[in-house]
Scaffold this motif. Structure first.
Motif: not given
Length: 311
Positions: A125, A163, A172-173, A175-177, A179-180
């Protein structure tokens, strides 16, 4: 009076007077014509315009805030010192800054060890990041530079999204970074880092996305614009900070291409990483821990983004 007067005959006087008056009229008319041309913008010598600074332009040192640093850059010319980028040039643009890691990741090692899908493999993550030998954390460095860059970019009229802003318990993980940036439909995204290589390895490098089409990852549309962003970023970072490109990655170009970073693989907007220096090298660490240099780093990043978005 006698006829021996020194005054010329009346007829000659009148002719000379006419010539003098006529000459004065012509001079006034000529001056008026030049003024008219200047006002209309089709001639004359207008006020000298500022020209864009070439990529190798040296910038004046940042003014200190009395504590050895530059504070929020209020005394720094910022992107305005890069004369081709006037204030407001980024109006309507969205920039996502991704400060690498998180100062509190070290307290959540189990959570950040969780594997996430990055398209072509599964990776942690997040990680704790590195630090200097004196204990200055990469996560603290990245957040500080991101804050400075955000102020400079907002001064240019950009909408800036981070992010993370020290407001997450961890991550954040990765993938979330990514996604932002995707959700915000960023015009450009930059992930800010510092490396943790061996002493003697010095300099910065910019990481570009490789072409990856696997699982949830498809970088086909962003490879070319991300390279353009990376090249502009490397050029301006070099000019502003006067740091050399990495002597251990990128063969002296300051550019590296990777396919194993979720933040790049999963991005659908132009995105790059910048490793601003090597925290484990004493000479690089002296820069990374200096507030004045961090302001220059932020300015180099800002100017690189601005060049990309206004070219």
């Amino acid at each position: 009076m006698s006829n021996g007067s020194t005054f010329p005959p009346p007829r000659r006087l009148r002719g000379t007077t006419v010539l003098v008056v006529l000459a004065a009229v012509l001079v006034a008319a000529g001056a008026g014509y030049l003024v008219l041309r200047w006002l209309r913008g089709d001639g004359g010598e207008p006020p000298r315009a500022a020209h864009p600074a070439p990529s190798g332009t040296r910038h004046e040192p940042d003014k200190k805030d009395g504590k050895g640093g530059t504070g929020d850059g209020s005394h720094d010319s910022g992107p305005g010192s890069h004369k081709g980028n006037p204030h407001g040039s980024l109006k309507g643009k969205t920039v996502v800054l991704d400060p690498g890691h998180n100062p509190r990741n070290r307290d959540h090692t189990r959570e950040i060890a969780r594997l996430v899908d990055i398209g072509n493999e599964r990776k942690e993550c997040d990680t704790t990041g590195t630090s200097t030998n004196t204990g200055y954390a990469e996560a603290s460095f990245t957040l500080d530079v991101a804050h400075r860059a955000r102020k400079l970019l907002e001064r240019q009229g950009a909408r800036v999204v981070l992010t993370q802003d020290g407001d997450h318990p961890y991550g954040p993980c990765v993938d979330e970074r990514a996604a932002t940036g995707n959700k915000k439909r960023a015009d450009a995204a930059v992930s800010i880092h510092a490396d943790g290589s061996a002493a003697g390895n010095r300099g910065f490098h910019v990481i570009l996305p490789a072409r990856v089409t696997a699982g949830a990852a498809d970088t086909s549309a962003i490879v070319a614009p991300s390279r353009q962003l990376g090249e502009r970023l490397a050029g301006r970072f070099l000019a502003v900070t006067e740091s050399a490109p990495s002597n251990y990655i990128g063969d002296g170009t300051g550019l590296d291409v990777r396919s194993d970073l979720g933040g790049l693989n999963l991005s659908t907007v132009p995105k790059v990483f910048i490793e601003c220096g090597n925290m484990r090298d004493p000479k690089d660490a002296a820069h990374l821990t200096d507030a004045e240099w961090r302001q220059k780093a932020a300015r180099g990043i800002t100017e690189g983004i601005t060049d990309f978005l206004t070219s």
